[in-house]
Design an enzyme around this catalytic site. Structure first.
Site, PDB file in Angstrom:
ATOM      1  N   ARG A 139     -37.184  -6.482  32.882  1.00 26.08           N
ATOM      2  CA  ARG A 139     -36.075  -7.597  32.655  1.00 26.08           C
ATOM      3  C   ARG A 139     -36.542  -8.876  32.339  1.00 26.08           C
ATOM      4  O   ARG A 139     -36.457  -8.875  33.204  1.00 26.08           O
ATOM      5  CB  ARG A 139     -34.898  -6.919  33.576  1.00 26.08           C
ATOM      6  CG  ARG A 139     -34.052  -7.094  33.371  1.00 26.08           C
ATOM      7  CD  ARG A 139     -33.013  -6.995  34.359  1.00 26.08           C
ATOM      8  NE  ARG A 139     -32.803  -5.936  35.451  1.00 26.08           N
ATOM      9  CZ  ARG A 139     -31.739  -4.364  34.527  1.00 26.08           C
ATOM     10  NH1 ARG A 139     -30.883  -5.244  34.227  1.00 26.08           N
ATOM     11  NH2 ARG A 139     -31.645  -4.084  35.083  1.00 26.08           N
ATOM     12  N   ARG A 160       0.987  -1.053   0.256  1.00 24.01           N
ATOM     13  CA  ARG A 160       0.061  -0.095  -0.121  1.00 24.01           C
ATOM     14  C   ARG A 160       0.992   1.405  -0.449  1.00 24.01           C
ATOM     15  O   ARG A 160       2.626   1.587   0.898  1.00 24.01           O
ATOM     16  CB  ARG A 160      -0.690  -0.194   0.933  1.00 24.01           C
ATOM     17  CG  ARG A 160      -0.282   0.196   2.496  1.00 24.01           C
ATOM     18  CD  ARG A 160      -1.053   0.858   3.694  1.00 24.01           C
ATOM     19  NE  ARG A 160      -1.847  -0.963   3.556  1.00 24.01           N
ATOM     20  CZ  ARG A 160      -2.981  -1.216   4.447  1.00 24.01           C
ATOM     21  NH1 ARG A 160      -2.766   0.269   5.243  1.00 24.01           N
ATOM     22  NH2 ARG A 160      -3.497  -2.230   4.775  1.00 24.01           N
TER      23      ARG A 160
END
Length: 430
Positions: free
Chosen positions: A185, A95
């Protein structure tokens, strides 16, 4: 967005390889691993050994064995990462500096890659930090693009975590949860959980990368099981990932091979290659008690162990015989460079290459190392730079490397025999 749940049946029988030849007219599929040298959390973590294998080696092995990609690439800016990538069978894209700094995005790096690779139609961007990736994950996710018409597929994992918004404590505002009702919950088993990106892979079509992912068509996620969802970012993740990959990682084709014979070099593996001379002029070598115990562990599991030495060995034949007697093994003098002596030894025992494990350390060992089903080198072996060893020991020669590899062989044997039991994991409480 549509979903895809990872199949539990044998995916190999469901998805054909379909690797495209240059004249087939099929889209060219490239696996791409981004491996920059400037990691801040763990320096050069992409090639740091995880359970005896360079971190990047785990995903390279899965990509190469998937049978559905036409090329496997590593994009890097670092010489040592390039060397390791090539040793493990990948092509390397060097790169540019413009996409190698701390602020470069993955998208920019991939766009540079496809600009220089006009033949590539589909990019399978695989993260080097996800070592529990398996070939069937790649096959199934890629088939969603090539067979089901999706343009972008990414991996997710299901988590049962209650989220809370962050608040400024100075304001005094109460935090709220976007996904639970505190008064009701839910129990874990009653709640399907939520999907999170796990960063294992992202597969794209070329056109979507070229337009910067701003005009995506059909998108889908690929759900991976929690045991395969491993990500390494900082040092504290490393020991956890190592234990996870030993249980759930992909070990290559040798995972299903039953080792029946272990060949171990004396010099450079069982001993450190150091030769001591006594006052009376006798040559002496040291062997580690842990290594002797490791050999005995293998023998108790009905794995034959043969110590081998080359024809140009510096140790005397008498000293080699003494070492083999002390360890309790047969000694063989072979010509490793030709490999004919080892082949005759195998033929006599009616063994295949994939039933043989070999530990070597020198250039003359490469021929055998490259043919056996399972190979290993001590961490200080000169040959480590020449071959992608299935296992690189953390310990040096003469200091427990043989014991370490023996434990690895037995771990693979246990893993192979208990592979079906992995489906009995209680994933609802993973």
């Amino acid at each position: 967005m549509e979903s895809h749940r990872c199949a539990q049946a044998q995916p190999q029988a469901q998805v054909s390889s379909g690797v495209a030849s240059p004249s087939s007219g099929l889209p060219h599929r490239a696996a791409l691993i981004l491996a920059r040298g400037g990691s801040k959390g763990i320096p050069l973590k992409n090639i740091k050994n995880l359970a005896g294998v360079p971190l990047i080696g785990w995903v390279l092995r899965a990509a190469l064995d998937s049978g559905v990609v036409d090329s496997v690439w590593v994009s890097t800016d670092h010489d040592e990462i390039e060397r390791v990538a090539k040793v493990w069978g990948a092509k390397v894209h060097r790169r540019s500096p413009e996409v190698s700094n701390d602020y470069s995005s993955s998208l920019e790096t991939i766009q540079e890659f496809i600009r220089l690779r006009p033949e590539v139609d589909i990019v399978c961007h695989i993260q080097a930090t996800s070592p529990c990736l398996h070939p069937h994950h790649i096959r199934e996710a890629l088939q969603m693009i090539t067979g089901q018409g999706y343009d972008y597929v990414f991996s997710v994992v299901r988590r049962h975590q209650f989220r809370w918004e962050e608040v400024d404590k100075k304001v005094g505002k109460n935090p709220t949860s976007p996904n639970i009702d505190v008064a009701h919950r839910p129990r874990r088993q009653d709640w399907p959980g939520e999907l999170y990106e796990n960063g294992s892979f992202y597969f794209y079509k070329r056109k979507d990368l070229e337009n910067g992912l701003t005009q995506l068509g059909k998108i889908a996620y690929y759900e991976m099981l929690p045991e395969h969802s491993v990500d390494i970012d900082v040092d504290i993740d490393w020991p956890v990932a190592e234990q996870r990959v030993l249980r759930f990682g992909y070990f290559g084709r040798e995972e299903k091979a039953a080792v029946r014979l272990f060949l171990c070099k004396v010099s450079g593996c069982l001993t450190s290659s150091q030769i001591y001379t006594s006052v009376s002029g006798e040559d002496l070598v040291a062997i580690n008690a842990r290594d002797v115990a490791g050999v005995q562990m293998l023998k108790r599991e009905d794995i034959e162990v043969i110590l081998i030495s080359s024809v140009n060995e510096l140790l005397s034949r008498a000293l080699l015989e003494k070492v083999s007697q002390r360890v309790g093994c047969v000694l063989g003098i072979v010509d490793q460079q030709k490999g004919l002596d080892v082949k005759r030894l195998m033929e006599k025992r009616k063994l295949r290459w994939d039933e043989v494990a070999f530990m070597g350390s020198e250039a003359e060992d490469v021929e055998i190392l490259s043919q056996v089903g399972l190979n290993a080198v001590p961490c200080d072996a000169p040959v480590a730079d020449l071959i992608a060893a299935k296992y690189t020991c953390q310990r040096p020669a003469g200091h427990g490397a043989v014991r370490e590899f023996a434990e690895y062989i037995l771990m693979l044997k246990k893993k192979s025999s208990s592979h079906v039991n992995q489906d009995r994991i209680d994933r609802a409480h993973f």
